[in-house]
Design a protein around this motif. Structure first.
Motif, PDB file in Angstrom:
ATOM      1  N   GLU A  95       0.881  -1.162   0.000  1.00  0.00           N
ATOM      2  CA  GLU A  95       0.000   0.000   0.000  1.00  0.00           C
ATOM      3  C   GLU A  95       0.921   1.215   0.000  1.00  0.00           C
ATOM      4  O   GLU A  95       1.756   1.372   0.900  1.00  0.00           O
ATOM      5  CB  GLU A  95      -0.908  -0.022   1.228  1.00  0.00           C
ATOM      6  N   ALA A 103      -1.481  13.797   9.233  1.00  0.00           N
ATOM      7  CA  ALA A 103      -2.774  13.391   9.804  1.00  0.00           C
ATOM      8  C   ALA A 103      -2.674  11.893  10.119  1.00  0.00           C
ATOM      9  O   ALA A 103      -1.677  11.249   9.788  1.00  0.00           O
ATOM     10  CB  ALA A 103      -3.915  13.656   8.815  1.00  0.00           C
ATOM     11  N   SER A 105      -2.242   8.132  11.102  1.00  0.00           N
ATOM     12  CA  SER A 105      -1.225   7.316  11.781  1.00  0.00           C
ATOM     13  C   SER A 105       0.117   8.044  11.882  1.00  0.00           C
ATOM     14  O   SER A 105       0.894   7.792  12.806  1.00  0.00           O
ATOM     15  CB  SER A 105      -1.050   5.956  11.082  1.00  0.00           C
ATOM     16  N   LEU A 106       0.397   8.966  10.939  1.00  0.00           N
ATOM     17  CA  LEU A 106       1.674   9.702  11.025  1.00  0.00           C
ATOM     18  C   LEU A 106       1.722  10.513  12.326  1.00  0.00           C
ATOM     19  O   LEU A 106       2.743  10.514  13.026  1.00  0.00           O
ATOM     20  CB  LEU A 106       1.844  10.623   9.813  1.00  0.00           C
ATOM     21  N   TYR A 126       3.453   0.294   2.938  1.00  0.00           N
ATOM     22  CA  TYR A 126       2.919  -0.604   3.965  1.00  0.00           C
ATOM     23  C   TYR A 126       2.701  -1.970   3.312  1.00  0.00           C
ATOM     24  O   TYR A 126       2.335  -2.045   2.131  1.00  0.00           O
ATOM     25  CB  TYR A 126       1.578  -0.087   4.496  1.00  0.00           C
ATOM     26  N   LYS A 182      -3.953   6.657  -0.290  1.00  0.00           N
ATOM     27  CA  LYS A 182      -3.322   5.333  -0.433  1.00  0.00           C
ATOM     28  C   LYS A 182      -3.548   4.808  -1.848  1.00  0.00           C
ATOM     29  O   LYS A 182      -4.654   4.923  -2.379  1.00  0.00           O
ATOM     30  CB  LYS A 182      -3.960   4.374   0.583  1.00  0.00           C
ATOM     31  N   THR A 203     -10.164   6.130   0.401  1.00  0.00           N
ATOM     32  CA  THR A 203      -8.707   5.927   0.362  1.00  0.00           C
ATOM     33  C   THR A 203      -7.917   7.243   0.395  1.00  0.00           C
ATOM     34  O   THR A 203      -6.697   7.225   0.231  1.00  0.00           O
ATOM     35  CB  THR A 203      -8.310   5.137  -0.907  1.00  0.00           C
ATOM     36  N   ARG A 205      -7.635  11.336   2.373  1.00  0.00           N
ATOM     37  CA  ARG A 205      -8.146  12.350   3.313  1.00  0.00           C
ATOM     38  C   ARG A 205      -8.349  13.638   2.521  1.00  0.00           C
ATOM     39  O   ARG A 205      -7.413  14.101   1.843  1.00  0.00           O
ATOM     40  CB  ARG A 205      -7.181  12.589   4.486  1.00  0.00           C
ATOM     41  N   ARG A 225     -14.726   6.658  10.364  1.00  0.00           N
ATOM     42  CA  ARG A 225     -13.765   6.146  11.363  1.00  0.00           C
ATOM     43  C   ARG A 225     -13.987   6.814  12.716  1.00  0.00           C
ATOM     44  O   ARG A 225     -13.934   6.173  13.749  1.00  0.00           O
ATOM     45  CB  ARG A 225     -12.317   6.432  10.925  1.00  0.00           C
TER      46      ARG A 225
HETATM   47  P1  TMP Z   1      -3.227   6.427   7.899  1.00  0.00           P
HETATM   48  O1  TMP Z   1      -2.956   7.819   8.362  1.00  0.00           O
HETATM   49  O2  TMP Z   1      -4.271   5.720   8.716  1.00  0.00           O
HETATM   50  O3  TMP Z   1      -1.957   5.624   7.761  1.00  0.00           O
HETATM   51  O4  TMP Z   1      -3.858   6.541   6.431  1.00  0.00           O
HETATM   52  C1  TMP Z   1      -3.185   7.195   5.394  1.00  0.00           C
HETATM   53  C2  TMP Z   1      -4.082   7.247   4.165  1.00  0.00           C
HETATM   54  O5  TMP Z   1      -4.298   5.961   3.636  1.00  0.00           O
HETATM   55  C3  TMP Z   1      -5.479   7.823   4.419  1.00  0.00           C
HETATM   56  O6  TMP Z   1      -5.832   8.655   3.323  1.00  0.00           O
HETATM   57  C4  TMP Z   1      -6.374   6.643   4.468  1.00  0.00           C
HETATM   58  C5  TMP Z   1      -5.690   5.637   3.574  1.00  0.00           C
HETATM   59  N1  TMP Z   1      -5.848   4.271   4.038  1.00  0.00           N
HETATM   60  C6  TMP Z   1      -6.477   3.337   3.231  1.00  0.00           C
HETATM   61  O7  TMP Z   1      -6.918   3.650   2.139  1.00  0.00           O
HETATM   62  N2  TMP Z   1      -6.569   2.056   3.692  1.00  0.00           N
HETATM   63  C7  TMP Z   1      -6.085   1.671   4.882  1.00  0.00           C
HETATM   64  O8  TMP Z   1      -6.203   0.502   5.229  1.00  0.00           O
HETATM   65  C8  TMP Z   1      -5.443   2.650   5.715  1.00  0.00           C
HETATM   66  C9  TMP Z   1      -4.895   2.274   7.050  1.00  0.00           C
HETATM   67  C10 TMP Z   1      -5.338   3.926   5.244  1.00  0.00           C
END
Ligand code: TMP
Ligand code: ASP
Length: 247
Positions: A95, A103, A105-106, A126, A182, A203, A205, A225
């Protein structure tokens, strides 16, 4: 059973948000976009009414935008409400996340404050493996997993960066800030690298530039979420603004 003998309409794969079906052409698959929504590695489950069709419309438009800008994708056409035809590809189990603004997880993992501009943007990899919780990788870890996959890192980074430039400009015209997103990639029968999966509010933000409140501005799956409410309205707003921009 070889791919050529796969019966038309047979379900080949079901993910959390999409189902892939065989078609009469072995190189072509049908993607069905579901209303189902999951978060936190499917620990949270729900449904967003109309999401399947809205994401299919948005992703189709954005794939056309990519093709117009010279970025090869698996997209062929949208055949009906929730369905698009795509080229069959072998998905690379990575990924690829691009971040323009801190924003998610970062912020949680590094303490970088929400909203910090990231210049140059971060490109992260990832492992696409739900059982392992999609862990963050390093290039060395990618090489340890599969040396051939490590050879794809630079081409993937280059494509992801180009995609980011095109998407940022496009969303800016929609009055939307592209915070992060992503991507997934695959290789076709000729070994060509293609953008695959989807680009949608699931997928990405996306922040509404007309709003300053940190919760009200959210136009993406963070509404689901984080239980912010009005999820369908936000997705519809994104769809309408995206469709206003011809490609
Ligand atoms: P994160 O900040 O949770 O790592 O997400 C980063 C970006 O990736 C956010 O735009 C959401 C997207 N994302 C997915 O499309 N699928 C996923 O499983 C995750 C964890 C994040
Ligand atoms: N789609 C992912 C899941 O269910 C995570 C997310 O988008 O937050 O697990």
């Amino acid at each position: 059973m070889s791919v050529d003998q796969t019966p038309v309409g047979q379900k080949l794969y079901e993910g959390k948000a999409k189902i892939l079906y065989a078609t009469e052409e072995p190189e072509v698959l049908l993607t069905y976009f579901k209303d189902d929504a999951t978060a936190f590695n499917a620990q949270k489950r729900g449904s967003i009414q109309g999401k399947g069709e809205m994401n299919c419309v948005i992703a189709s438009h954005l794939f056309k935008l990519m093709e117009k800008n010279g970025i090869p994708t698996h997209f062929l056409d949208r055949t009906s409400g929730n369905e698009m035809r795509v080229k069959s590809v072998t998905i690379i189990p990575l990924e690829v996340v691009v971040r323009n603004i801190a924003a998610g997880s970062l912020c949680q993992q590094t303490g970088i404050p929400l909203g910090t501009i990231l210049n140059p943007p971060l490109v992260e990899f990832y492992l696409k493996d739900d059982a392992l919780g999609d862990p963050l990788l390093t290039v060395d870890r990618i090489r340890a997993l599969d040396p051939n996959m490590a050879d794809q890192v630079e081409p993937l980074k280059s494509m992801a960066t180009q995609i980011n430039t095109v998407l940022q400009t496009f969303f800016e015209q929609c009055g939307i800030t592209l915070v992060d997103f992503k991507l997934e990639f695959g290789t076709d029968a000729q070994g060509q690298l293609l953008l695959a999966d989807e680009i949608s509010p699931d997928t990405c933000r996306l922040w509404n530039q007309a709003e300053t409140d940190p919760d009200r501005r959210v136009m993406d799956k963070d509404r689901f979420r984080r239980d912010l409410g009005n999820v369908e309205d936000a997705y519809r707003q994104v769809m309408e603004r995206v469709l206003e921009q011809a490609v």
